[in-house]
Enzyme design. Structure first.
Site, PDB file in Angstrom:
ATOM      1  N   LYS A  82      68.568  48.963  72.891  1.00  0.00           N
ATOM      2  CA  LYS A  82      68.206  49.865  71.979  1.00  0.00           C
ATOM      3  C   LYS A  82      66.740  49.123  71.471  1.00  0.00           C
ATOM      4  O   LYS A  82      65.593  50.008  71.190  1.00  0.00           O
ATOM      5  CB  LYS A  82      68.950  50.046  70.918  1.00  0.00           C
ATOM      6  N   ALA A  94      69.038  46.578  57.418  1.00  0.00           N
ATOM      7  CA  ALA A  94      69.552  45.866  56.135  1.00  0.00           C
ATOM      8  C   ALA A  94      69.578  46.067  54.698  1.00  0.00           C
ATOM      9  O   ALA A  94      70.394  46.206  53.843  1.00  0.00           O
ATOM     10  CB  ALA A  94      69.329  44.382  56.377  1.00  0.00           C
ATOM     11  N   SER A 107      71.323  33.300  57.905  1.00  0.00           N
ATOM     12  CA  SER A 107      70.776  33.881  56.401  1.00  0.00           C
ATOM     13  C   SER A 107      69.843  34.636  56.327  1.00  0.00           C
ATOM     14  O   SER A 107      68.980  34.594  55.661  1.00  0.00           O
ATOM     15  CB  SER A 107      70.540  32.491  55.766  1.00  0.00           C
ATOM     16  N   GLY A 108      69.401  35.353  57.691  1.00  0.00           N
ATOM     17  CA  GLY A 108      68.255  36.517  57.538  1.00  0.00           C
ATOM     18  C   GLY A 108      68.712  37.775  56.798  1.00  0.00           C
ATOM     19  O   GLY A 108      69.758  37.476  56.107  1.00  0.00           O
ATOM     20  N   TRP A 149      69.889  40.410  57.583  1.00  0.00           N
ATOM     21  CA  TRP A 149      71.256  41.003  58.144  1.00  0.00           C
ATOM     22  C   TRP A 149      72.495  39.946  57.662  1.00  0.00           C
ATOM     23  O   TRP A 149      73.407  40.341  57.250  1.00  0.00           O
ATOM     24  CB  TRP A 149      71.328  41.244  59.390  1.00  0.00           C
ATOM     25  N   GLY A 150      72.128  38.724  58.017  1.00  0.00           N
ATOM     26  CA  GLY A 150      73.145  37.826  57.354  1.00  0.00           C
ATOM     27  C   GLY A 150      73.518  37.710  55.986  1.00  0.00           C
ATOM     28  O   GLY A 150      74.455  37.858  55.367  1.00  0.00           O
ATOM     29  N   ARG A 164      61.983  47.023  62.968  1.00  0.00           N
ATOM     30  CA  ARG A 164      60.870  46.437  63.118  1.00  0.00           C
ATOM     31  C   ARG A 164      60.129  46.401  64.619  1.00  0.00           C
ATOM     32  O   ARG A 164      58.917  46.340  64.893  1.00  0.00           O
ATOM     33  CB  ARG A 164      61.179  45.116  62.811  1.00  0.00           C
TER      34      ARG A 164
END
Length: 307
Positions: A161, A110, A10-11, A13-14, A225
């Site tokens: 990357k 995101a 649930s970050g 991106w999630g 980041r």
């Protein structure tokens, strides 16, 4: 066959993924079940001086106010690295659960996707029908996915990357411009391709020119980041762990840890291997303060690509 979809994580991106697949599952009832469950790492959060459990807030307000504030989730959503080497996460899932596992990676910041800005991604799975099904699950007018079969190459791109992006942050901290950053990106891509082939047998270099490769590398080096905290690492002298706590609101950094694992793999193979990857080695040594950030430029000047 109707497929059930669950989002684990649930970050930011999630949460973006939940927005995308939630809409598609609601629209494509012949292919997917409407309800999408989301597994959340439970946390206590405070909103307007009121304390909530994160799951409670998501389920009642349909917003992940901690990791993706300001963007509503569809109402049908409720809610590894070893000591010695880089682990392919799809292999861990496959070996642990006994199921086929693919990967989705790309130039995917995101917040930009949440805003509906156009983006691409790469879906990788060894089973073609699954790849086509995942395209149906993720494709939106502003988010388009290509399918490839080399899962390992896609995952290696995603890990390496971040190492290059940390180096790009070092360059930013030193006040260098786009010429220098582009040199870091190009040389980083060359080392990524060589490393993937040498250690994982990834011989199809076309994958590195998909969104998961060069595109993800560029966007991470300019807007991710890892670059931002790589810059702060040099400017402040603080550790990555300190910076992570201060600036990432619960998100994690992998770049400096991946650089360490890459270096250990190269060192274990011998001096010849170490010399073949001077950029990876230099980024690791700067991140451990073994050398100064300025010493990165000697690596660029003496890189085998220039000999």
């Amino acid at each position: 066959m109707v497929n059930k979809v669950t989002v684990i994580g649930s970050g930011n991106w999630g949460s973006v993924v939940a927005r995308i697949v939630g809409v598609n599952c609601a629209e494509k009832a012949s292919q997917f079940e409407r309800q999408v469950n989301m597994w959340v790492f439970e946390e206590n959060i405070k909103v307007d001086d009121t304390e909530y459990k994160l799951t409670e807030y998501i389920n009642t307000h349909h917003e992940n106010v901690k990791y993706l504030p300001g963007f509503k989730l569809p109402d049908n959503v409720g809610f590894e690295v070893t000591e010695k080497e880089l682990v392919i996460i799809s292999d861990v899932v496959r070996d642990t659960l006994g199921i086929t596992c693919g990967a989705l990676m790309g130039a995917n910041l995101a917040n930009e996707i949440a805003l509906g800005q156009f983006a691409e991604a790469t879906i990788a799975t060894t089973v073609e029908w699954q790849g086509r099904a995942f395209q149906q699950l993720f494709n939106r007018p502003s988010f388009r996915c290509a399918y490839v079969s080399d899962v390992t190459a896609v995952e290696v791109c995603g890990a390496l990357k971040n190492v290059v992006a940390v180096g790009a942050g070092f360059v930013d901290a030193l006040g260098m411009g786009n010429n220098t950053k582009c040199a870091i990106i190009r040389l980083g891509l060359m080392e990524m391709m060589a490393f993937a082939e040498e250690f994982y047998g990834c011989t199809n270099r076309n994958v590195f020119f998909e969104s998961c490769g060069i595109a993800d590398l560029i966007t991470t080096c300019y807007g991710g980041r890892h670059t931002r905290l790589g810059k702060l690492f040099v400017e402040t002298g603080k550790s990555f762990e300190e910076l992570e706590k201060e600036h990432l609101n619960g998100q994690k950094l992998q770049g400096h840890q991946t650089a360490e694992k890459v270096y250990k793999m190269l060192f274990a193979k011998g001096e010849t291997a170490v010399k073949k990857y001077p950029l990876f080695v230099a980024i690791y040594k700067v991140s451990t303060k073994e050398i100064a950030a300025q010493d990165l430029f000697q690596c660029l000047a003496d890189h085998p690509e220039h000999m």
